[in-house]
Design a protein around this motif. Structure first.
Motif, PDB file in Angstrom:
ATOM      1  N   LEU A  47      49.594  28.075  29.851  1.00 11.12           N
ATOM      2  CA  LEU A  47      49.163  29.464  30.002  1.00 11.12           C
ATOM      3  C   LEU A  47      47.992  29.796  29.094  1.00 11.12           C
ATOM      4  O   LEU A  47      47.962  29.398  27.930  1.00 11.12           O
ATOM      5  N   THR A  48      47.037  30.557  29.619  1.00 11.32           N
ATOM      6  CA  THR A  48      46.029  31.164  28.759  1.00 11.32           C
ATOM      7  C   THR A  48      46.559  32.462  28.167  1.00 11.32           C
ATOM      8  O   THR A  48      46.037  32.954  27.165  1.00 11.32           O
ATOM      9  N   CYS A  81      50.852  37.118  31.605  1.00 12.73           N
ATOM     10  CA  CYS A  81      49.850  36.326  32.316  1.00 12.73           C
ATOM     11  C   CYS A  81      48.474  36.960  32.182  1.00 12.73           C
ATOM     12  O   CYS A  81      48.322  38.173  32.371  1.00 12.73           O
ATOM     13  N   ASP A  86      47.641  31.678  35.607  1.00  8.51           N
ATOM     14  CA  ASP A  86      48.863  31.774  34.811  1.00  8.51           C
ATOM     15  C   ASP A  86      50.065  32.097  35.694  1.00  8.51           C
ATOM     16  O   ASP A  86      51.158  31.528  35.528  1.00  8.51           O
TER      17      ASP A  86
END
Length: 486
Positions: A47-48, A81, A86
């Motif tokens: 995930l970013t 997210c 994501d």
């Protein structure tokens, strides 16, 4: 006086052949049972955005919804997210691990169904609001107060609700009854396209030409059913001066107020939207308020027959103001800045508070009879802290065909919300049952009601079979599975 003072608790507030399965999704099979514990650390690396787990410092704040009644629910993780990628990674994770998944925008689900025991996909960080050429592109996590503020800087807006911390996603996906709906329609009526991540992890742009069946379902079919929406494009309307008004009568006028209002409000000029509240919260009150897209003198002329039928109000307030300020008034934030008109944690300056409540709804397709009015007033007069809210429909809402969008209640004269402070449902069930002979079984999906058994018909009417077909096409394995999921 502002809407918080006025409403007190309102800031809580087909055919199957038309549907075709998207490529590579009709044959999408459920994943095999996971052979090992979920690799939460692996998801975090993908995930970013941010994954919050039970051992993390921010977990207690991350898992909370607007309503403290659901504070006992403990998700396995909350993924904030930052992008559609994501969301896709989260859906891959839950498919592989056979975990429950829930999408969350503003966290206002009346039944607490924007949380769960598995993974919560929170889209609140995707909250950008941009405007160009008469169109607004709004991230699914944007709160209504921010949508109004950012679009207002361009002199435009979209029709939406009054609760400032509601996420635009849940509102639009369920239809979107709001404070200028009679003039500009429901929120979903101005939705021109939606980007949604489906169960198989694909990002789809849905509009009248691309995935039109899913686009149709996203306009009133309810949030959490077909995928995770990440962005919306709305047609905007220009804003100008507006008048907000609040009138109050003593309780002995309750019956006269309902009788007069239900004949006056749904047939008023489109520019006039109003709401009637019968409240029992530290005293019995009759209150009518609303918005008028025009000046005070014209509003006074429109109010005259209503006042004549009910009697002189004990208090009367009306003021012409800017559109943006009117939305702050209706949000209960007239004395606050936009930054303050949030929950603590949403902004550093947030000053609003969470609220414990329970609610049910009806949609009135006919006016209440004398017996129905007496039943309504008697129900409100019972002991407790509760309110019944009647919101005018008609106008632009009624000029859309029931099958044109997934929201079917175009012929309804007004919406009815029964709202009770606390977690008890005894009063709610009682008054709802008392009003059923007078109002039928129609209900609003955005006021989702865990008590309903025939909820498919109540929420969706004749549109229910087509919605089921869309569900089968885009989520055949029912990755998105709510207790009242399509």
């Amino acid at each position: 006086m502002d809407r918080r003072d006025f409403l007190r608790a309102a800031t809580l507030a087909p055919m199957l052949g038309l549907v075709s399965a998207p490529p590579a999704l009709a044959s999408f099979a459920p994943p095999a049972l996971a052979s090992a514990a979920p690799d939460w650390a692996g998801l975090r690396r993908r995930l970013t955005g941010t994954l919050v787990r039970p051992a993390d410092a921010g977990y207690d704040a991350a898992r909370r919804l607007f309503n403290p009644a659901f504070d006992g629910i403990r998700p396995g993780g909350v993924a904030y997210c930052a992008s559609p990628a994501d969301v896709s990674a989260c859906l891959s994770f839950v498919r592989s691990n056979r975990l429950p998944v829930t999408a969350r925008s503003g966290g206002h689900s009346y039944a607490g169904w924007s949380t769960g025991t598995g993974l919560v996909i929170d889209v609140s960080r995707m909250k950008s609001v941009t405007y160009a050429g008469g169109r607004a592109t709004v991230g699914a996590g944007a709160k209504l107060v921010d949508v109004y503020d950012k679009l207002g800087r361009h002199g435009v807006s979209i029709p939406a609700g009054s609760c400032p911390t509601v996420g635009v996603s849940g509102l639009a996906l369920g239809g979107g009854i709001g404070v200028v709906s009679r003039k500009y329609g429901l929120t979903c009526d101005t939705l021109e396209s939606v980007q949604i991540v489906t169960a198989d992890g694909r990002l789809l742009t849905c509009d009248a030409n691309q995935h039109p069946d899913l686009y149709w379902a996203c306009r009133g079919g309810g949030g959490g059913n077909f995928g995770v929406a990440v962005s919306f494009t709305f047609r905007t309307h220009k804003t100008s001066g507006i008048t907000v008004f609040f009138l109050h009568w003593p309780w002995r006028k309750a019956g006269a107020a309902v009788k007069a209002w239900q004949s006056w409000a749904p047939t008023a000029p489109d520019e006039l939207w109003s709401t009637l509240h019968l409240s029992n919260d530290n005293g019995l009150d009759v209150q009518i308020g609303g918005t008028y897209l025009g000046g005070k003198a014209a509003l006074d002329r429109l109010l005259a027959p209503l006042v004549a039928a009910i009697g002189t109000p004990s208090s009367r307030y009306a003021t012409a103001t800017s559109y943006q300020h009117a939305m702050m008034v209706m949000a209960g934030c007239s004395s606050l800045s936009v930054a303050q008109c949030h929950l603590p944690g949403q902004t550093a300056a947030g000053r609003l508070s969470r609220d414990t409540f329970a609610a049910k709804s009806h949609l009135a397709y006919r006016k209440l009879s004398a017996d129905g009015i007496r039943a309504l007033a008697a129900g409100v007069a019972r002991a407790g802290r509760h309110t019944v809210q009647l919101d005018a429909l008609g106008g632009a809402v009624a000029r859309v065909r029931p099958e044109a969008t997934a929201f079917p209640h175009r012929a309804a004269l007004f919406g009815v919300q029964y709202y009770s402070k606390g977690t008890g449902r005894t009063w709610l069930r009682g008054i709802h049952a008392d009003m059923r002979p007078h109002l039928g079984d129609h209900a609003y999906v955005n006021y989702i009601d865990p008590d309903l058994t025939d909820w498919r018909s109540a929420y969706y009417g004749a549109n229910a079979p087509r919605l089921a077909a869309v569900k089968a096409a885009y989520d055949p394995s029912r990755i998105f599975h709510l207790p009242q999921g399509v």
